[in-house]
Structures are given as C-alpha cells and as structure tokens.
Design an enzyme around this catalytic site. Structure first.
Site, short mmCIF file in Angstrom:
data_model
loop_
_atom_site.label_atom_id
_atom_site.label_comp_id
_atom_site.label_asym_id
_atom_site.label_seq_id
_atom_site.Cartn_x
_atom_site.Cartn_y
_atom_site.Cartn_z
N TYR A 1 0.83 -1.22 0.00
CA TYR A 1 0.00 0.00 0.00
C TYR A 1 0.86 1.27 0.00
O TYR A 1 0.34 2.36 0.10
CB TYR A 1 -0.93 0.00 1.21
CG TYR A 1 -1.92 -1.14 1.20
CD1 TYR A 1 -3.05 -1.09 0.37
CD2 TYR A 1 -1.72 -2.27 1.97
CE1 TYR A 1 -3.94 -2.14 0.34
CE2 TYR A 1 -2.62 -3.32 1.94
CZ TYR A 1 -3.73 -3.25 1.13
OH TYR A 1 -4.63 -4.29 1.10
N TYR B 1 -11.67 -0.94 -0.62
CA TYR B 1 -11.70 -0.64 0.82
C TYR B 1 -10.43 0.03 1.28
O TYR B 1 -10.37 0.59 2.37
CB TYR B 1 -11.98 -1.92 1.63
CG TYR B 1 -10.77 -2.67 2.13
CD1 TYR B 1 -10.01 -3.48 1.28
CD2 TYR B 1 -10.38 -2.60 3.47
CE1 TYR B 1 -8.92 -4.17 1.75
CE2 TYR B 1 -9.27 -3.30 3.94
CZ TYR B 1 -8.54 -4.07 3.08
OH TYR B 1 -7.45 -4.76 3.55
N ARG B 2 -9.38 0.02 0.43
CA ARG B 2 -8.05 0.45 0.85
C ARG B 2 -7.21 0.49 -0.41
O ARG B 2 -7.49 -0.25 -1.35
CB ARG B 2 -7.50 -0.60 1.81
CG ARG B 2 -6.23 -0.31 2.52
CD ARG B 2 -5.97 -1.48 3.45
NE ARG B 2 -4.78 -1.31 4.25
CZ ARG B 2 -4.28 -2.25 5.03
NH1 ARG B 2 -4.87 -3.42 5.12
NH2 ARG B 2 -3.20 -2.04 5.74
#
Lengths: 118, 519
Positions: free
Chosen positions: B91, B464-465
């Site tokens: 991420y 969601y992310r």
C-alpha cells in the site's frame, strides 16, 4: 485495575522454531537462553523475519538448507555484510532505517550474528 | 508509465531551517536526511520507483515532540507524511503520496498500557504486533491478538488503515475505542470519554458525549494519532479451524451463499477467508518451481499444484473461538452445510486451552512469512492489492472473479484472488505480484490495476483500501453528487489544516495549499 508496563522479548519465537522441529521446551527457560544484548536486539528487531514463520527464513530456505536458512546458524555471516544488507536491503528484504535500528544497535546485532550466534 | 509524481516545491533553505528546528526538538540523531536515510522511506513495492520520494524524516519519541514537530512544520509550511512503522507493504510502505514530504516516523513511540481487567490495550504508533504479542505472553495476560497476514507493522497504524485479521476481532478499526490525536495545529485532543480529563471510561465506552470523532482519523490526514485504545479478545477455551478444499473455481458461488446466512446470523463470528491455490503456494515456493513459461498456468500444472499440496482450487477457512461446547456445535453446523454440497474435503484443526498454540495468524500468533509471496517471480519482488468491496452474493462474486481473471490473463499476471466475508459484504482481495526488476512487468501491473478499478467502478464497486499511487484514482470513483464526499473531506481538511501540512493526498484528500495533480 491491573495495569502492566513492561519489558518484552521475542524469546518465544525461538520456542516456536523448536516446536517446529519437534522438540519441546518451555518459554521461560527459552527466554533465559538469551545470552547477550546483541541476541536480545536480534530477537526484538530481526526475529520476526529471521526465526520461525518469518519471511526471511522461508525465503532463504529456497537457497540454503533449513538449518542454514536460520541466520543464527549460518556458518559465515561477516558483520560488515549484515550491516550492508540491513541498510540497503537484499532481494525481497527491505532496508531498515536508523530510527528503527540505530547504528549502535546494528553493531551489536551484526557482532552477534558474526561471532556469537553459531 | 505515469510521469514522475507530484512534488512539493520546498526551497532547500526552508527545508534546512525546518530540519534544524526539528533537530532542536528530537535531537540531531533523529532527523534523518542522508540519501541512505531517505531510501528507507521509499515504497519498497513500487511499480513507479521514481515517485513518492521523501525529502527527509523526523522521528519523535513522545506526543509532546510530535506536537512541537507539527508546529514547526506549520511555521515553515513543510508537508509531513505520517507513518507508524512503515510496514504497510503493498500500500506504499512508509512513502508519501506527494514527493517532497518529510516523513513523520513514529516508530520510536513504543509505549504499551494494558488494562487486564477490561482487556483493553492502549498503544503508541511504534508498537508492532510482535511487540504486543510478546508483552501479552510475557505477562501471562489472558487475551489474544487479532493479527494481519504481515504482522511486522504497527498495531495502531494497521487499525487506522482498516486492516483485518482472522479472529472475531478481525475488523481492527471496529475495535478502536478512544484516540489521542495531535491536530494539524499542534493541539492535542482525546476522543470519546477521554475528553473528560483522567476519566477511567476513556476506552470502555465506545462513544462520548456528542459526535464520536474516532472515525475521522481513520484512513485520514486530519491528525496524528499518538495513542489508541483497542479492545482485545479474551483468550478462548477452544478453537476449531475448518478448511474447506473446494475443487473448482465455480465452487466459490455456492460457498459464499452457504456461508453468508450463517455469518449474518452470527453463528460464524469471524470473517471466513477464501483463497485460491496460488495463495497457498506463493508463500512457500517460487513460480519457476512449478512452471517456467510466460502466460497463465496450464490446467495440468494447476492440477499438479493441487495434488502435491493436497488443496483445492480454493481453500476456505472458517474458525470458531470460545467455549468448547459452542465451538463444536457451531463447527458441526457449518461442516454439515458443506457436506450437503458434496465434493468438499473438510480439514479440521481443534485446539484446547493448555495445548501449544499453532504459530499461525488464525490463532492470534504474528507472522511475516506471508510477505514471501513478493518473491514469486524472482528478482526484487513486490505486490499490490486490488481490493473491491462486493455484495455478499455468490453470483456477484463469480461474476467479479471471471472479469478480474480475464484482466490478469490479458496483462500476463498470475491470478491470485481471495474473498473475505464481512458481516454483510465481501472484500475481494486480489494480490498482484510482480518483479520490480522487470520494467515491462511493472508497466503491465500499473495498467492492470487501472483497468481493474475502472471495471469495478462500472458496477459501482469501490475499494476498501489502496496503494498510495492509486488513491486519487479510487477517490475519483466515489462520485455521488459530483464527488460531494471529497468536497466534504477537503472542506474539513482546509478548516483544520490551513497550511496543508499533514499527509497531503492521503486517500485522495488534498489541501488547498497542495492541490491535486498540479506540481
């Protein structure tokens, strides 16, 4: 209200490795086997990847025997090499900042792996 | 490839003054500015390695030091990028969305405060899952952690990013109760009952008096969270872990439709995980162990993988925690529901208090070996996750599976899908593994990711992310009423952070001082 503010070690990670080999010891006895500040730092900073169930151990098993994949068993691990890899990364290993492992801590870890661990 | 990323234009002399001021607060040792220092705050799994470059890092040790650093950043208008331990791999690691930020590295903040009567821990951002696990074990505390697949990171950071684990406490953000936050002007606030000084209720009552602001600081750039209350699961008397080996891709549909009502009913209290064969082997082997040609794995190789690992095309994990009589009864109900369908191999692992805990995340034990899948292709590996949220329906999941699979094949990337059942939704986590040393592959991954986001948005599914490179892309898909939510977020951002110094661009929220895409 019981509150705890305490020290921690990662000695139990070694226990898990020992269990994986089918040998049983108890966790307390294992923690008592931490022999030096270098080992204690290795346990705190490195063991998550370089002891049981760690990315580093699993990755190194691709290239070494199971025993040699365990860094502390490695026959040759010069401290200068350890320091270089920690600060520069290697393969899928990430480099580690001085905020996470200070230069003086890294010296102790490198000495532990280079001299004491085997 | 994209062009080099947005960069804040901070004059070198202004940066030098700010770093000197930071050093006066935290000590020169904890202002990290050499080229090697900066390299530690890059995204280790970047498909755009030239992007997301930090200008330096500062590592305070206390909340008071964080407050002072934030005040200095305001004075010099230096953008900061907050990170807990920088292990948010896939991420963006510790790297900023916008190049030129100074990393606010909180890894030195490692205090743990444990209320053993209530099962609530208060952690600072530098506390890792390993730190907390060892603390609990060494103090013989009767609680279990919920840990994510990579447990090297920050407990606080993971919860704030809406990370997930495997136990009934696996929705980590849901178990945040009470925060201490340094606001963008350096002020300090405590949320919930913590707003009453010295209240014993801070982390006990999930709300406060008036609005509850905990969520405002989740996936957000509106403050720097320095302490977080987290509820922990009482150590269970027993665990039963069922793994259903499902032979064909199409088995996904009925599996989800079988599990969903049991999840809604509350019989299943954790989030069942369904992953394909690649998920099982990518953490313990490399691609060339199985197949050495480009393109999708041929059917016979997939069958060999299944046979040699004794797994199905899918492996579905469902776990029960608590009193032995209850876990046994619950597991038997689920087992029978699957046996009715036939063709399912059911594996069971039962555990009772007093026995050694299996060293795996579903038993609350932290691990890092899952990160090994970054080495799947060889070279310096990496991965990003494409994780849309879907309705909890087998038909929707199958449709999404086929569409995503076609895209992976189109871009020549091995397909690594997974589905987690939330209480009323599915999270479809697709790993995209790659070799960072293969520029062509990185380029394909970038285009694959963008195509997947566009495909999902057509069906009105959002993620969601997201990885830092794709936060704007994904924020753009949240488009109701001409992006009204983004306008709200940025109205709040500009009101609270007029200099725009906290994590510009985080989750697609940009301050007026650093508007999106104009550097």
């Amino acid at each position: 209200m019981r509150r705890f503010n305490g020290v921690f070690s990662r000695g139990a990670r070694k226990l898990i490795f020992v269990m994986a080999l089918g040998v049983s010891v108890n966790a307390v006895a294992d923690q008592e086997t931490v022999r030096s500040e270098g080992e204690a730092l290795f346990v705190e900073k490195c063991a998550m990847c370089h002891r049981a169930m760690g990315m580093g151990t699993w990755q190194l098993e691709q290239r070494y025997s199971k025993e040699q994949a365990w860094l502390e068993n490695r026959e040759s691990l010069p401290p200068a090499f350890v320091k270089h890899v920690v600060r520069n990364g290697l393969g899928i290993m990430f480099s580690i900042s001085r905020a996470e492992v200070s230069d003086s801590q890294l010296e102790l870890i490198a000495d532990y792996l280079g001299k004491e661990a085997q | 490839m994209q062009t080099p990323s947005n960069t804040a234009s901070i004059k070198p002399d202004v940066l030098a003054l700010a770093l000197a001021d930071f050093a006066s607060v935290v000590g020169a040792e904890w202002v990290l500015r050499t080229e090697q220092d900066k390299s530690h705050y890059q995204d280790f799994f970047a498909v755009h390695p030239e992007q997301h470059q930090p200008a330096a890092a500062v590592a305070p040790a206390t909340t008071e030091e964080v407050q002072e650093v934030v005040r200095i950043a305001n004075r010099h208008k230096i953008p900061l990028w907050t990170t807990g331990r920088g292990k948010n791999f896939g991420y963006g690691s510790a790297a900023p969305v916008m190049s030129g930020c100074v990393i606010l590295d909180l890894t030195r903040m490692k205090k743990i405060d444990f209320d053993a009567d209530s099962g609530i821990v208060v952690v600072e951002p530098g506390v890792s899952f390993y730190d907390l696990y060892d603390y609990i074990e060494n103090n013989n505390l009767p609680y279990w952690l919920s840990v994510p697949g990579n447990s090297w990171g920050s407990v606080l950071g993971n919860a704030l990013e809406r990370g997930v684990g495997y136990t009934p406490y696996g929705d980590h953000a849901e178990h945040i109760h009470g925060l201490e936050v340094v606001l963008p002007d350096g002020d300090l606030v405590r949320t919930g009952m913590g707003a009453m000084a010295d209240s014993p209720l801070w982390h006990l009552h999930p709300h406060g008096f008036g609005p509850n602001w905990d969520s405002m600081f989740v996936q957000s750039n509106l403050g720097v969270v320095t302490r977080m209350g987290l509820w922990l699961m009482p150590a269970p008397e027993s665990v039963i872990s069922l793994t259903m080996e499902l032979d064909q891709p199409e088995d996904l549909g009925w599996t989800i439709d079988t599990l969903a009502p049991l999840r809604r009913e509350g019989l299943i209290q954790q989030s069942p995980t369904i992953g394909n064969w690649l998920r099982a082997i990518a953490v313990k082997s490399v691609r060339s162990d199985w197949y050495d040609k480009p393109g999708p794995f041929p059917a016979e190789v997939v069958e060999r993988v299944k046979r040699e690992n004794n797994i199905g095309w899918w492996s579905a994990g469902i776990r029960f925690y608590g009193r032995e009589s209850v876990t046994r009864a619950s597991a038997d109900i689920v087992r029978k529901a699957f046996e009715k369908q036939g063709r399912t191999q059911v594996k069971e692992r039962a555990w009772l208090a007093g026995q050694p805990r299996p060293p795996v995340p579903s038993f609350g034990v932290p691990i890092t070996f899952a990160l090994k899948n970054a080495g799947w292709y060889g070279g310096r590996g990496g991965h990003v996750s494409f994780s849309p949220v879907l309705p909890q329906s087998g038909a929707a999941a199958l449709e999404q599976l086929k569409r995503t699979w076609r895209r992976y094949d189109e871009y020549g990337i091995d397909f690594h899908p997974g589905f987690n059942l939330g209480q009323r939704h599915l999270t479809n986590i697709n790993q995209i593994m790659f070799d960072r040393d293969d520029a062509d592959m990185c380029n394909r991954v970038d285009h694959l990711f963008k195509a997947l986001v566009a495909d999902a948005a057509e069906l009105r599914y959002g993620e969601y992310r997201a990885h830092i490179s794709y936060m704007d892309l994904i924020q753009d898909t949240f488009d109701f009423n001409d992006h009204a939510l983004r306008r709200l977020n940025e109205t709040v951002k500009n009101a609270m952070d007029p200099n725009g110094i906290l994590s510009p661009g985080k989750n697609g929220i940009w301050p007026a001082t650093f508007p999106r895409g104009t550097y």
